[in-house]
Design a protein around this motif. Structure first.
Motif, PDB file in Angstrom:
ATOM      1  N   GLU A 129       0.849  -1.190   0.000  1.00 34.50           N
ATOM      2  CA  GLU A 129       0.000   0.000   0.000  1.00 34.50           C
ATOM      3  C   GLU A 129       0.887   1.242   0.000  1.00 34.50           C
ATOM      4  OE1 GLU A 129      -4.115   1.450   2.240  1.00 34.50           O
ATOM      5  OE2 GLU A 129      -2.689   0.166   3.301  1.00 34.50           O
ATOM      6  N   TYR A 130       0.429   2.288  -0.689  1.00 33.86           N
ATOM      7  CA  TYR A 130       1.266   3.475  -0.837  1.00 33.86           C
ATOM      8  C   TYR A 130       0.406   4.730  -0.949  1.00 33.86           C
ATOM      9  CZ  TYR A 130       0.113   2.586  -5.769  1.00 33.86           C
ATOM     10  OH  TYR A 130      -0.546   2.343  -6.936  1.00 33.86           O
ATOM     11  N   VAL A 131       1.084   5.872  -0.851  1.00 33.73           N
ATOM     12  CA  VAL A 131       0.436   7.178  -0.932  1.00 33.73           C
ATOM     13  C   VAL A 131       1.022   7.945  -2.114  1.00 33.73           C
ATOM     14  CG1 VAL A 131       0.164   9.423   0.216  1.00 33.73           C
ATOM     15  CG2 VAL A 131      -0.064   7.309   1.529  1.00 33.73           C
ATOM     16  N   ARG A 145      -4.345   7.257  -0.854  1.00 35.99           N
ATOM     17  CA  ARG A 145      -3.613   6.011  -0.614  1.00 35.99           C
ATOM     18  C   ARG A 145      -4.199   4.903  -1.482  1.00 35.99           C
ATOM     19  NH1 ARG A 145      -5.625   4.380   5.515  1.00 35.99           N
ATOM     20  NH2 ARG A 145      -4.950   2.266   4.957  1.00 35.99           N
ATOM     21  N   TYR A 146      -3.329   3.990  -1.906  1.00 35.26           N
ATOM     22  CA  TYR A 146      -3.730   2.946  -2.849  1.00 35.26           C
ATOM     23  C   TYR A 146      -3.141   1.599  -2.440  1.00 35.26           C
ATOM     24  CZ  TYR A 146      -4.824   6.938  -5.833  1.00 35.26           C
ATOM     25  OH  TYR A 146      -5.337   8.115  -6.325  1.00 35.26           O
ATOM     26  N   TYR A 173       2.579   3.519   2.492  1.00 33.00           N
ATOM     27  CA  TYR A 173       1.637   3.929   3.534  1.00 33.00           C
ATOM     28  C   TYR A 173       2.158   3.413   4.868  1.00 33.00           C
ATOM     29  CZ  TYR A 173      -2.460   4.804   6.298  1.00 33.00           C
ATOM     30  OH  TYR A 173      -3.295   5.278   7.291  1.00 33.00           O
TER      31      TYR A 173
END
Length: 294
Positions: A129-131, A145-146, A173
């Protein structure tokens, strides 16, 4: 009698969200200063008539970053500006996180994807997960966020930012935010003023262009020795750090449980005086001291 400009912006037709501004202005006047709230882009503002201009709530600057930094250069030649124009220019572009990391400051790992760059959407992670957010932004504007499963939405977000000429920053994230929140250590006049903690801003599935609550669940916080140490290292790495009147260091925990710098707010950080009313005298004293310093 020192004259102080508390620099803000005009949010019309909405009312101002700066709850601290009228309180700070009244306290400065009670202490013997003449204090005015002045919009940074007011063409009639006489900046040279002030002993000090303190940037407080110019909360539209990220939409107009080039215009705003040009104003800081002009204003800084007419009066003392806090924080100084060079510091503001450095801090308006979050690529400063790369400089902090290079100086050995623990930071959230960050990758930068510029319009027309070689990586493009290939720079988006596929395994965690990341931003995604812009290098010039505030209040979670254009941030989301994804998970890897939402790659199509992330690619559309990235394409929109690049079409507008914005460089994207991509960060993992930090899962600790969901439990430990994000801590904001506020410094003023070279000393720790107070600290606060807030809950996660970015909810799963929220669109990047949706309105967001910038400081959900805000509460007072007592910083740990480790947090104070990281904040001190971050501030020491700032160019012209001795010229800072105010600073806010936003921290989150890494997977190892150690604090890392999420952002360094040196332009217009909210002081949260409504949450920490006991800090008002220290802020007033530091502003008055800066106003009379040759």
């Amino acid at each position: 009698m020192p004259r102080v400009a508390l620099v803000t912006y005009d949010p019309r037709p909405e009312p101002s969200k700066d709850r601290d501004l009228p309180v700070l202005r009244a306290a400065l006047e009670a202490a013997g200063a003449e204090a005015d709230a002045v919009c940074w882009d007011d063409p009639d503002a006489d900046w040279a008539s002030y002993d000090l201009a303190v940037i407080r709530s110019t909360w539209d600057y990220s939409w107009r970053a080039a215009e705003f930094t040009a104003w800081t250069e002009r204003c800084g030649k007419l009066t003392r500006l806090a924080n100084p124009a060079a510091v503001v220019r450095w801090n308006t572009d979050k690529r400063y996180l790369g400089e902090l990391a290079a100086a050995g400051v623990p930071t959230v790992p960050t990758r930068y994807l510029a319009p027309g760059g070689p990586e493009g959407a290939a720079g988006l992670p596929g395994d965690h997960e990341y931003v995604v957010k812009p290098t010039s932004g505030a209040g979670a504007r254009y941030a989301a966020r994804y998970t890897p499963e939402r790659r199509e939405a992330a690619e559309a977000h990235l394409a929109r930012m690049h079409a507008e000429g914005l460089t994207a920053m991509v960060q993992p994230y930090m899962r600790s935010i969901d439990t430990g929140g994000e801590r904001a250590l506020q410094f003023f006049g070279g000393r720790l003023l107070h600290a606060s903690r807030k809950r996660a801003v970015l909810a799963p599935g929220t669109a990047f262009d949706a309105d967001k609550v910038a400081h959900p669940g805000l509460e007072p916080w007592t910083p740990t020795p480790a947090e104070l140490a990281v904040a001190g290292r971050a501030l020491a790495a700032v160019p012209d750090a001795s010229e800072l009147l105010y600073a806010r260091v936003d921290l989150v925990d890494g997977d190892d449980g150690e604090p890392r710098v999420m952002e360094l707010e040196l332009v217009e950080p909210n002081l949260f005086l409504f949450l920490h009313p006991g800090s008002l005298p220290a802020v007033v004293a530091a502003i008055l001291a800066a106003a009379v310093t040759p």
